[in-house]
Write a protein that holds these residues in place. Sequence first.
Motif, mmCIF file in Angstrom:
data_model
loop_
_atom_site.group_PDB
_atom_site.id
_atom_site.type_symbol
_atom_site.label_atom_id
_atom_site.label_comp_id
_atom_site.label_asym_id
_atom_site.label_seq_id
_atom_site.Cartn_x
_atom_site.Cartn_y
_atom_site.Cartn_z
ATOM 1 N N LEU A 157 0.855 -1.192 0.000
ATOM 2 C CA LEU A 157 0.000 0.000 0.000
ATOM 3 C C LEU A 157 0.886 1.235 0.000
ATOM 4 C CD1 LEU A 157 -2.799 1.288 0.173
ATOM 5 C CD2 LEU A 157 -2.715 1.010 2.650
ATOM 6 N N ASP A 158 0.808 1.998 -1.072
ATOM 7 C CA ASP A 158 1.543 3.251 -1.187
ATOM 8 C C ASP A 158 3.050 3.046 -0.992
ATOM 9 O OD1 ASP A 158 1.739 5.952 -1.673
ATOM 10 O OD2 ASP A 158 1.388 6.545 0.416
ATOM 11 N N GLY A 159 3.588 1.984 -1.612
ATOM 12 C CA GLY A 159 5.023 1.749 -1.576
ATOM 13 C C GLY A 159 5.542 0.980 -0.383
ATOM 14 N N PHE A 160 4.664 0.550 0.511
ATOM 15 C CA PHE A 160 5.068 -0.212 1.701
ATOM 16 C C PHE A 160 4.366 -1.564 1.693
ATOM 17 C CE2 PHE A 160 4.084 -1.304 6.225
ATOM 18 C CZ PHE A 160 5.368 -1.686 6.578
ATOM 19 N N SER A 164 13.097 -8.729 7.229
ATOM 20 C CA SER A 164 12.798 -7.381 7.710
ATOM 21 C C SER A 164 12.430 -6.402 6.600
ATOM 22 C CB SER A 164 13.996 -6.821 8.487
ATOM 23 O OG SER A 164 15.144 -6.767 7.655
ATOM 24 N N HIS A 165 12.371 -6.878 5.351
ATOM 25 C CA HIS A 165 12.008 -5.983 4.255
ATOM 26 C C HIS A 165 11.379 -6.777 3.117
ATOM 27 C CE1 HIS A 165 12.152 -2.603 1.483
ATOM 28 N NE2 HIS A 165 12.691 -3.415 0.580
ATOM 29 N N TRP A 166 10.348 -6.193 2.512
ATOM 30 C CA TRP A 166 9.697 -6.782 1.348
ATOM 31 C C TRP A 166 9.645 -5.718 0.251
ATOM 32 C CZ3 TRP A 166 7.584 -11.836 1.353
ATOM 33 C CH2 TRP A 166 7.627 -12.483 2.593
ATOM 34 N N ASP A 167 10.225 -6.043 -0.889
ATOM 35 C CA ASP A 167 10.171 -5.112 -2.012
ATOM 36 C C ASP A 167 8.782 -5.125 -2.649
ATOM 37 O OD1 ASP A 167 12.852 -4.209 -1.959
ATOM 38 O OD2 ASP A 167 13.513 -6.058 -2.941
ATOM 39 N N VAL A 168 8.433 -4.008 -3.252
ATOM 40 C CA VAL A 168 7.178 -3.912 -3.996
ATOM 41 C C VAL A 168 7.311 -4.706 -5.290
ATOM 42 C CG1 VAL A 168 5.624 -2.360 -5.228
ATOM 43 C CG2 VAL A 168 6.619 -1.650 -3.034
#
Length: 243
Positions: A148-151, A165-169
Amino acid sequence: MTTLSYTTIHSGYKLSPCTFEKRSRTAAEYSTQPCGDVWFKTRHWKTERIVNEAKALQLLAERTRIPIPKFIQCGQNDDGSMFLEMSRVDGIDLSEVGKKCQEPGGMRHNASGKCNECKNIAKANAEHFIQTILLPELAKLRSNRTGLDGFVLPPAWMLEYDTRSHWDVKTSSREEFVFIHGDLGPDNLRIDPDTLTVKCVIDWEHSGYFPSGFQKWSVDDSDYHALYEDHQTICELAKSIEP
Protein backbone atom coordinates in the motif's frame (compact mmCIF):
# COMPACT_ATOMS: atom_id res chain seq x y z
CA MET A 1 -16.90 7.09 31.04
CA THR A 2 -13.32 8.13 31.73
CA THR A 3 -10.40 7.59 29.38
CA LEU A 4 -8.82 4.15 29.72
CA SER A 5 -5.18 3.53 28.79
CA TYR A 6 -3.52 0.13 28.50
CA THR A 7 -0.70 -1.62 26.67
CA THR A 8 0.14 -4.96 25.10
CA ILE A 9 3.63 -6.21 24.25
CA HIS A 10 3.37 -4.47 20.88
CA SER A 11 1.12 -1.42 21.18
CA GLY A 12 -0.34 1.16 23.52
CA TYR A 13 -4.04 2.03 23.51
CA LYS A 14 -6.26 4.83 24.75
CA LEU A 15 -10.04 4.48 24.88
CA SER A 16 -12.22 7.54 25.42
CA PRO A 17 -16.03 7.86 25.26
CA CYS A 18 -15.85 8.75 21.54
CA THR A 19 -12.39 7.79 20.28
CA PHE A 20 -9.89 4.94 20.20
CA GLU A 21 -6.15 5.53 19.83
CA LYS A 22 -3.45 3.02 18.96
CA ARG A 23 0.25 3.81 19.15
CA SER A 24 3.53 2.02 18.58
CA ARG A 25 5.76 1.29 21.58
CA THR A 26 9.25 2.70 22.04
CA ALA A 27 12.47 0.79 22.66
CA ALA A 28 12.42 2.00 26.26
CA GLU A 29 8.97 0.49 26.80
CA TYR A 30 10.02 -2.85 25.35
CA SER A 31 13.05 -2.97 27.66
CA THR A 32 10.79 -2.99 30.73
CA GLN A 33 9.06 -6.21 29.64
CA PRO A 34 10.33 -9.79 30.08
CA CYS A 35 11.94 -10.72 26.74
CA GLY A 36 10.97 -7.27 25.55
CA ASP A 37 14.27 -6.75 23.77
CA VAL A 38 13.57 -9.88 21.72
CA TRP A 39 10.15 -8.59 20.70
CA PHE A 40 11.63 -5.19 19.85
CA LYS A 41 14.19 -6.76 17.49
CA THR A 42 11.71 -9.11 15.79
CA ARG A 43 8.63 -6.88 15.64
CA HIS A 44 9.51 -5.00 12.46
CA TRP A 45 7.92 -1.81 11.11
CA LYS A 46 6.66 -0.51 14.46
CA THR A 47 5.69 2.95 13.23
CA GLU A 48 5.01 1.88 9.64
CA ARG A 49 2.24 -0.47 10.81
CA ILE A 50 0.34 2.47 12.30
CA VAL A 51 0.71 4.56 9.16
CA ASN A 52 -0.33 1.62 6.98
CA GLU A 53 -3.55 1.19 8.93
CA ALA A 54 -4.28 4.93 8.76
CA LYS A 55 -3.93 4.89 4.97
CA ALA A 56 -6.08 1.77 4.72
CA LEU A 57 -8.91 3.32 6.76
CA GLN A 58 -8.97 6.38 4.53
CA LEU A 59 -8.92 4.30 1.35
CA LEU A 60 -11.68 1.99 2.53
CA ALA A 61 -13.87 4.88 3.67
CA GLU A 62 -13.58 6.55 0.27
CA ARG A 63 -14.05 3.52 -1.96
CA THR A 64 -16.04 0.83 -0.10
CA ARG A 65 -19.07 0.38 2.12
CA ILE A 66 -17.25 -1.84 4.63
CA PRO A 67 -18.07 -0.80 8.22
CA ILE A 68 -14.79 0.38 9.75
CA PRO A 69 -13.69 2.84 12.44
CA LYS A 70 -13.66 6.42 11.19
CA PHE A 71 -10.16 7.84 10.70
CA ILE A 72 -9.54 11.00 12.76
CA GLN A 73 -5.81 11.66 12.68
CA CYS A 74 -2.38 10.03 12.53
CA GLY A 75 0.90 11.51 13.69
CA GLN A 76 4.10 11.17 15.67
CA ASN A 77 4.45 11.68 19.40
CA ASP A 78 7.39 13.51 20.99
CA ASP A 79 8.98 10.18 21.97
CA GLY A 80 9.04 9.02 18.34
CA SER A 81 6.12 6.63 18.61
CA MET A 82 3.41 6.82 15.96
CA PHE A 83 -0.27 7.12 16.85
CA LEU A 84 -3.55 6.58 15.05
CA GLU A 85 -6.76 8.10 16.41
CA MET A 86 -10.07 6.76 15.14
CA SER A 87 -13.70 6.64 16.21
CA ARG A 88 -14.68 4.30 18.99
CA VAL A 89 -16.90 1.37 17.96
CA ASP A 90 -18.60 -0.42 20.84
CA GLY A 91 -19.42 -4.10 20.73
CA ILE A 92 -17.65 -7.38 21.44
CA ASP A 93 -15.12 -9.28 19.38
CA LEU A 94 -16.39 -12.44 17.72
CA SER A 95 -13.80 -14.40 19.73
CA GLU A 96 -15.57 -13.27 22.93
CA VAL A 97 -19.11 -14.19 21.88
CA GLY A 98 -20.44 -17.25 23.67
CA LYS A 99 -18.82 -16.67 27.03
CA LYS A 100 -22.34 -15.84 28.18
CA CYS A 101 -25.77 -15.69 26.56
CA GLN A 102 -26.26 -12.35 24.80
CA GLU A 103 -30.05 -12.79 24.68
CA PRO A 104 -30.44 -11.83 21.00
CA GLY A 105 -33.94 -10.50 20.43
CA GLY A 106 -34.63 -10.83 24.14
CA MET A 107 -34.46 -14.63 23.96
CA ARG A 108 -32.20 -16.28 26.54
CA HIS A 109 -30.67 -19.61 25.50
CA ASN A 110 -29.51 -20.61 28.98
CA ALA A 111 -29.50 -19.29 32.51
CA SER A 112 -25.73 -19.03 33.01
CA GLY A 113 -22.35 -20.09 31.70
CA LYS A 114 -21.15 -20.42 28.12
CA CYS A 115 -23.65 -20.19 25.29
CA ASN A 116 -22.74 -22.19 22.19
CA GLU A 117 -25.93 -21.13 20.46
CA CYS A 118 -24.98 -17.46 20.62
CA LYS A 119 -21.50 -18.36 19.39
CA ASN A 120 -22.86 -20.32 16.42
CA ILE A 121 -25.33 -17.58 15.48
CA ALA A 122 -22.61 -14.93 15.55
CA LYS A 123 -20.19 -17.08 13.53
CA ALA A 124 -22.84 -17.78 10.89
CA ASN A 125 -23.68 -14.07 10.67
CA ALA A 126 -19.99 -13.17 10.42
CA GLU A 127 -19.36 -15.69 7.66
CA HIS A 128 -22.36 -14.38 5.71
CA PHE A 129 -21.09 -10.81 6.13
CA ILE A 130 -17.62 -11.73 4.88
CA GLN A 131 -18.94 -13.64 1.87
CA THR A 132 -21.61 -11.15 0.80
CA ILE A 133 -20.22 -7.75 1.81
CA LEU A 134 -16.56 -7.71 2.84
CA LEU A 135 -14.99 -9.83 0.10
CA PRO A 136 -17.02 -8.32 -2.77
CA GLU A 137 -16.11 -4.82 -1.58
CA LEU A 138 -12.43 -5.67 -1.27
CA ALA A 139 -12.50 -7.28 -4.73
CA LYS A 140 -13.29 -3.85 -6.19
CA LEU A 141 -9.92 -2.55 -5.03
CA ARG A 142 -7.21 -3.57 -7.50
CA SER A 143 -3.62 -2.52 -8.15
CA ASN A 144 -0.61 -3.44 -10.24
CA ARG A 145 1.68 -3.01 -7.20
CA THR A 146 1.85 -5.01 -3.99
CA GLY A 147 1.49 -3.43 -0.58
CA LEU A 148 0.00 0.00 0.00
CA ASP A 149 1.54 3.25 -1.19
CA GLY A 150 5.02 1.75 -1.58
CA PHE A 151 5.07 -0.21 1.70
CA VAL A 152 4.60 -4.00 1.83
CA LEU A 153 3.45 -5.62 5.09
CA PRO A 154 2.38 -9.24 4.49
CA PRO A 155 -0.39 -10.93 6.52
CA ALA A 156 0.12 -11.57 10.22
CA TRP A 157 0.01 -15.35 9.71
CA MET A 158 2.98 -15.14 7.33
CA LEU A 159 5.37 -13.05 9.41
CA GLU A 160 5.85 -15.42 12.33
CA TYR A 161 7.37 -17.94 9.92
CA ASP A 162 8.98 -15.66 7.35
CA THR A 163 10.85 -13.13 9.50
CA ARG A 164 12.63 -11.06 6.84
CA SER A 165 12.80 -7.38 7.71
CA HIS A 166 12.01 -5.98 4.25
CA TRP A 167 9.70 -6.78 1.35
CA ASP A 168 10.17 -5.11 -2.01
CA VAL A 169 7.18 -3.91 -4.00
CA LYS A 170 6.28 -6.23 -6.86
CA THR A 171 4.79 -4.69 -9.99
CA SER A 172 2.69 -6.21 -12.74
CA SER A 173 1.58 -5.13 -16.20
CA ARG A 174 -2.04 -5.49 -15.07
CA GLU A 175 -4.06 -4.83 -11.92
CA GLU A 176 -3.90 -8.40 -10.64
CA PHE A 177 -3.44 -7.62 -6.94
CA VAL A 178 -6.50 -7.35 -4.69
CA PHE A 179 -6.87 -5.54 -1.37
CA ILE A 180 -6.78 -7.83 1.68
CA HIS A 181 -7.28 -7.34 5.40
CA GLY A 182 -4.26 -9.45 6.34
CA ASP A 183 -5.42 -10.49 9.83
CA LEU A 184 -9.06 -11.42 9.35
CA GLY A 185 -10.04 -13.65 12.23
CA PRO A 186 -12.47 -13.64 15.17
CA ASP A 187 -10.45 -11.06 17.13
CA ASN A 188 -10.93 -8.40 14.45
CA LEU A 189 -14.65 -8.73 13.80
CA ARG A 190 -16.60 -6.47 16.16
CA ILE A 191 -20.06 -7.87 16.88
CA ASP A 192 -23.24 -6.08 17.97
CA PRO A 193 -24.19 -7.92 21.20
CA ASP A 194 -27.91 -7.28 20.66
CA THR A 195 -28.15 -8.69 17.13
CA LEU A 196 -25.01 -10.87 16.94
CA THR A 197 -24.23 -9.35 13.53
CA VAL A 198 -20.97 -7.73 12.39
CA LYS A 199 -20.82 -4.11 13.44
CA CYS A 200 -17.30 -3.25 12.35
CA VAL A 201 -14.07 -4.72 10.94
CA ILE A 202 -11.05 -3.52 12.90
CA ASP A 203 -7.23 -3.71 12.90
CA TRP A 204 -6.14 -3.09 9.29
CA GLU A 205 -2.37 -2.92 10.02
CA HIS A 206 -1.56 -5.77 7.63
CA SER A 207 -3.79 -4.66 4.77
CA GLY A 208 -2.64 -3.94 1.26
CA TYR A 209 -2.68 -5.27 -2.30
CA PHE A 210 -1.62 -8.90 -2.78
CA PRO A 211 -2.34 -11.88 -5.05
CA SER A 212 -5.84 -13.30 -4.47
CA GLY A 213 -4.38 -16.33 -2.66
CA PHE A 214 -3.53 -14.05 0.26
CA GLN A 215 -7.22 -13.39 0.92
CA LYS A 216 -7.43 -15.87 3.81
CA TRP A 217 -9.78 -15.66 6.77
CA SER A 218 -11.82 -17.66 9.26
CA VAL A 219 -14.57 -16.99 11.79
CA ASP A 220 -13.30 -19.92 13.89
CA ASP A 221 -10.37 -19.41 16.28
CA SER A 222 -8.70 -22.79 15.70
CA ASP A 223 -9.06 -22.60 11.92
CA TYR A 224 -7.60 -19.10 11.85
CA HIS A 225 -4.64 -20.09 14.02
CA ALA A 226 -4.01 -23.02 11.68
CA LEU A 227 -3.04 -20.49 8.99
CA TYR A 228 0.10 -19.78 11.02
CA GLU A 229 1.13 -23.43 10.85
CA ASP A 230 0.63 -23.99 7.12
CA HIS A 231 4.28 -23.40 6.31
CA GLN A 232 4.12 -24.84 2.81
CA THR A 233 1.42 -22.40 1.75
CA ILE A 234 3.25 -19.54 3.47
CA CYS A 235 6.43 -20.31 1.53
CA GLU A 236 4.56 -20.55 -1.77
CA LEU A 237 2.77 -17.27 -1.22
CA ALA A 238 5.96 -15.53 -0.09
CA LYS A 239 7.67 -16.52 -3.33
CA SER A 240 4.70 -15.22 -5.33
CA ILE A 241 5.32 -11.64 -4.17
CA GLU A 242 9.08 -11.59 -4.62
CA PRO A 243 9.97 -9.26 -7.54
